[in-house]
Design a protein around this motif. Sequence first.
Motif, PDB file in Angstrom:
ATOM      1  N   ARG A   1       0.815  -1.213   0.000  1.00 15.68           N
ATOM      2  CA  ARG A   1       0.000   0.000   0.000  1.00 15.68           C
ATOM      3  C   ARG A   1       0.851   1.267   0.000  1.00 15.68           C
ATOM      4  NH1 ARG A   1      -5.295  -0.814   1.377  1.00 15.68           N
ATOM      5  NH2 ARG A   1      -5.517   1.346   0.710  1.00 15.68           N
TER       6      ARG A   1
ATOM      7  N   LEU B   1       2.344   4.738  -2.165  1.00 13.55           N
ATOM      8  CA  LEU B   1       1.994   5.610  -3.284  1.00 13.55           C
ATOM      9  C   LEU B   1       2.849   5.313  -4.503  1.00 13.55           C
ATOM     10  CD1 LEU B   1       1.483   9.057  -1.506  1.00 13.55           C
ATOM     11  CD2 LEU B   1      -0.241   7.744  -2.765  1.00 13.55           C
ATOM     12  N   ARG B   2       4.091   4.876  -4.272  1.00 16.68           N
ATOM     13  CA  ARG B   2       4.998   4.642  -5.394  1.00 16.68           C
ATOM     14  C   ARG B   2       5.748   3.318  -5.206  1.00 16.68           C
ATOM     15  NH1 ARG B   2       7.571   9.700  -8.170  1.00 16.68           N
ATOM     16  NH2 ARG B   2       5.619   9.470  -9.312  1.00 16.68           N
TER      17      ARG B   2
ATOM     18  N   PRO C   1      -1.265   6.169   0.888  1.00 20.52           N
ATOM     19  CA  PRO C   1      -2.282   7.115   0.406  1.00 20.52           C
ATOM     20  C   PRO C   1      -2.917   7.873   1.565  1.00 20.52           C
ATOM     21  CG  PRO C   1      -2.573   4.959  -0.607  1.00 20.52           C
ATOM     22  CD  PRO C   1      -1.562   4.783   0.474  1.00 20.52           C
ATOM     23  N   GLU C   2      -3.406   9.073   1.270  1.00 23.91           N
ATOM     24  CA  GLU C   2      -4.044   9.899   2.294  1.00 23.91           C
ATOM     25  C   GLU C   2      -5.233   9.155   2.907  1.00 23.91           C
ATOM     26  OE1 GLU C   2      -5.962  14.389   2.757  1.00 23.91           O
ATOM     27  OE2 GLU C   2      -5.080  13.724   0.851  1.00 23.91           O
TER      28      GLU C   2
ATOM     29  N   ASP D   1      -4.987   6.539   4.814  1.00 21.37           N
ATOM     30  CA  ASP D   1      -4.575   5.177   5.165  1.00 21.37           C
ATOM     31  C   ASP D   1      -3.391   5.251   6.127  1.00 21.37           C
ATOM     32  OD1 ASP D   1      -4.484   2.462   5.270  1.00 21.37           O
ATOM     33  OD2 ASP D   1      -4.027   2.146   3.149  1.00 21.37           O
TER      34      ASP D   1
END
Length: 533
Positions: free
Chosen positions: A369, A371-372, A396-397, A399
Amino acid sequence: MINETDMAALRMQLADRLRRRKPGGNKAVAAGEEPRPRSVLVCGAGGCASGGGRQLYAALRDELLRRGLAGQVELVPTGCLGLCAEGPVLAVAPEGVVYSRVGVADVWEIVEDHLLAGKPVERLLAGYIAPEEGLYSAETRRITARWGIINPERLEEAVAAGSYRALAAAVLRKESVELVRLADEFLPGFGPADGVVATLNEPAPGVYLRSTLAESDPHSLLEGLALAAIAVNAPLAVLHVPAEYTLAAERLRLALRAAVEAGFLGDGLFGGEISLRVELCVGEEDFLQKDDSALLEALGGRRAAPAPADPIDPIDPAASGCGVLGGLRVRIASPESLVRLAFAASSRLAAAEEPSAEEETVLLALSGRLLRPRLCEASAAMTLRELIEQMGGGLPEGDELQAVQFGGPTGGLLRPDQLEVPLNAAGLRAWREGMGAPVLTAIGSDENLLDALRSVYRYLGRHSCGQCSVCRIGLARVEERLGAAGEEPDAEAVRQLAALGKQLREASRCGFGRAAARPLLTYLAHFCRVEVE
């Protein structure tokens, strides 16, 4: 260290070898006589290629031809640019602009706005290749330094970037003492042998570290293999490539053919007395072949079954590294170690200046999980938290991080408050080596950790060779107990799971079964609310 006179002679030798090759390639670039023209570098590594990269390359080629730009812009199928979860990826040089998630429909806009008008296409922009604030600023690029820079299908570009200088220095200047010392540093336990063996079998499912290494810089891998063979006086080197990795196999064949034609490999290396036969062996992919004995069994045409583990330290990778193949005593090395050897030898054997101390790095995959998610090369001094935040971009925002598994399917589970540990710590080193893998998986707060553990043991159970009842039955029992545990195991389930984990760790026949206990035992120790006796 090599002096300036010897370095000039070495460059002339390499250039002369290249001139004798069949026509093709830009030899002026290889000799350093001309700068490379403006280039569009399209990632040709497996993930991007299979995700539309081939069609993207063809569309760019056709558009450049249609506009009469083929002579002004060089289109290069290059190696991995690191952003594997955002492919297809391409870069425009010399600006260093990187575009991600590029489709065929975007080709006209890139050519029109960027190549002709000089304005980057913002909606596709992933970042810049810059030394301080670019996409790779958090990385310490050593063995990945040429990824996305050279065309991996051209020997001339590999030589211009430094490939085969160390091999030439070792052969022509007979730097045997220094080479043996380097081999001992980067390939612990190496000694006299009849052959050297390496495999591209990946260290974890769904991870393409080794195949990408071969796809992006095949000549460095071949040079490292040759240096290792020369260091142990072996006339044979074998590189095992799983049949599924068609692009890696194709590029290694091209690279090997070009190196043999140039006299860098094969009979009479660089016109000298040393000869080395390099063989590519295409076979099946099998997680068990991470075990050296299982790999040699497979290469010998038999079932890939691991030999019993060392009774003193069964998971210590230094306890392995040698074996017998076809009656020959061989040494086994990982592709990553071979490429490290090639780069270190280049700086120490073929450097005109005294090389500076090299920082230890780790080539690893970031997944889960984040972002990149990406492949990256990080300083071994980086902590797991820094990897997640600086390399992976965080979560991610909305999480939150619930857990991290480090070391692939046999890796351990850690809580968020346990991440201030560097990659070079002894514990993490053991987790990522042997039957482990340099893979970090981030597990978010909305994921079920027990479900993730169940998936791990489904995978491990299906990869047991079955020779050992402790491993074969034990993994099946762990899967059963986890399946019956519901949302959280109760006291009795915890007691049974702990007993199974201890039995796997202490009584399994090989390193696979013993390492397979690690995810379960770290889950019980770090996440289970019921106290484990």
